[in-house]
Design an enzyme around this catalytic site. Sequence first.
Site, PDB file in Angstrom:
ATOM      1  N   SER A 161      -1.640  -0.560   6.530  1.00  0.00           N
ATOM      2  CA  SER A 161      -2.285  -0.953   5.279  1.00  0.00           C
ATOM      3  C   SER A 161      -3.581  -1.677   5.605  1.00  0.00           C
ATOM      4  CB  SER A 161      -1.364  -1.855   4.454  1.00  0.00           C
ATOM      5  OG  SER A 161      -2.036  -2.355   3.330  1.00  0.00           O
ATOM      6  N   ASP A 162      -4.613  -1.437   4.783  1.00  0.00           N
ATOM      7  CA  ASP A 162      -5.889  -2.114   5.021  1.00  0.00           C
ATOM      8  C   ASP A 162      -5.974  -3.441   4.287  1.00  0.00           C
ATOM      9  OD1 ASP A 162      -5.940  -1.016   2.519  1.00  0.00           O
ATOM     10  OD2 ASP A 162      -8.070  -0.527   2.542  1.00  0.00           O
TER      11      ASP A 162
END
Length: 336
Positions: free
Chosen positions: A298-299
Amino acid sequence: NTLTPPPSPFWFFDLLGHMTGFFSLLLWGASLLCFIAWAINPAALDNLYLGVVLATVVFFTGLFSYYQDSKSNAVMAGFQNFLPEKCIVIRDGRDQEVLASELVPGDLVKITSGMKIPADMRVVTATMMKVNNSSLTGENMAQLRSPISEREGTLLLEARNTCFYGTLCVGGSGTGIVFATGDDTTIGTIAKIASDASNRVDAETPINREIGHFIKIISAVAITIGIIFLGIGFGIGIPPLDNIVFAIGIIVANVPEGLLATVTVALTLTAQRMARKKVLVKNLESVETLGSTTVIASDKTGTLTQNIMTVQHLWFNGTIHDAITLQESDSNLENA
């Protein structure tokens, strides 16, 4: 100006799908064989009883699984209330209150504090206007909006003169001109990609693959043993009807009848435990998928945590030190 809902099957076909899964089909087949054996030899009532039990187990297990998924779908349907019902637009030079679903590109919309943005808009006027894009990007910090044009090459999500469908205006006010509605919005594009990914034909869960592999092995073993004993029976002179009934019994005996109910109950109990932790399980099989996950990429940390940025460790004088958060500091003061 509405998001197109993903295709949903008629409830009967959805229920039928829960009762005709990989393992369910194997148990239906075993039940049918029991009824055939009873029809050949009506005196053997145990075959009739076993057939009825197998059919009942598969039916009620499928019904229970369908009910569990239906509850989750009902909760998800409530999330479709993402759009404000009404908003103020400037049409023909005057303010008009219209349904948000009736917005079209080119509409000039008034934005006030506490309002959910009803479409993707380009900000044309702003007075200390701030928006929270956490529902879209995971960033919890309120971001200031401005009508000033961005330099060429700026990403749309990073532009300060845009606000997006479903995000929240947390301060100030402004006006914006609609440039995208419904499925053409940023959140609409994301929803379509997610829907296409979940509806792929090859989108199999790990437990589906494992059960499919197991069924192939157990079916091959059961049928092979049944055929071998059928041949042996004919070879030693057992009457044909008795021999066929005996072979069917061997095939059915190799089917683990209680496994389907056991798997469903185990997944359901886990889903209920997750529900107590405020986690919504849309599909029972996804519980096992989450359990087999080793890496989540996930960013944005806010999508996985409490959406609160805190310092955990400090480095100074060549040493790493644990940080004391404000909550821990208050707790220590109270204890003192």
